[in-house]
Design a protein around this motif. Sequence first.
Motif, PDB file in Angstrom:
ATOM      1  N   GLN A 165     -22.250  29.600-123.292  1.00  0.00           N
ATOM      2  CA  GLN A 165     -22.602  28.676-124.372  1.00  0.00           C
ATOM      3  C   GLN A 165     -23.155  29.416-125.580  1.00  0.00           C
ATOM      4  N   LYS A 180     -28.303  30.145-130.204  1.00  0.00           N
ATOM      5  CA  LYS A 180     -27.383  31.245-130.497  1.00  0.00           C
ATOM      6  C   LYS A 180     -28.022  32.251-131.454  1.00  0.00           C
ATOM      7  N   GLY A 208     -25.747  24.846-126.161  1.00  0.00           N
ATOM      8  CA  GLY A 208     -25.181  25.707-127.188  1.00  0.00           C
ATOM      9  C   GLY A 208     -25.657  25.393-128.595  1.00  0.00           C
TER      10      GLY A 208
END
Length: 239
Positions: free
Chosen positions: A215, A127, A122
């Motif tokens: 995640q 992201k 993560g």
Amino acid sequence: MPAATKDPYLKRDHVAGHSDVDRATKERLISQVMADSRFGDYLYGCYECGICVAACPSARFYDFSPRRIAQAAARRDVDLMFQQMQEDIWECSQCFSCLRCPRGNNPGGVITIMREVAVKEGLHSAKDALAGYSRIIYKIMSTGTQVSPDMLQPDAFPDWGPEVKDVSENLDLWRRMLPPETMHTTTTGWQVADRTLVELYVIWLETGALDMIAQVDQGIHMILEEIMEEKLEEEGIEI
């Protein structure tokens, strides 16, 4: 402008090493990369010939070098590899032109492993890099098709230029002109059986792909669970 870095391997000294992250965390992440069963087949040592860089399309447009990836991994340079996981690896187009390496190295393969670790852990870089794909993931699991016509919007594809605006404005008309198999809709490319969607969901679940999605985007993960719960019950599948 930041001062010139003292380490020629680091790209920019104001982010080099990511000193805000403790050493133990960096070591743990890099250890996961090197423990991957594929790693030994992807890296044999570097001749410094530069063939991988010359063949790399990303190197033409970004401050990116597949040779720098291979060298950092070969030296087990924890600080540099962590920086690469936060920056460089997302500049790779995964075309694997770097397989031209006369030594048999596969920098693109090393990057694949590094990306997988970044996603599983993560990291913010993962992201940020994958934020635009959340809607595609949702479309795959809810309709069985990767990209639907209604996703062709100017704000989503600015690199298409003015053409995408023309497409989005006339989409309903153009879809009605296509064969009936398209269902003349804009929300899906074609019809996919619920059984196929369930099989895809189970594959993602059993392989850990859904955990990786969680995640990166917890919201889209919760939506997928809600969508598939009823479909699983209808198919008599217990998870």
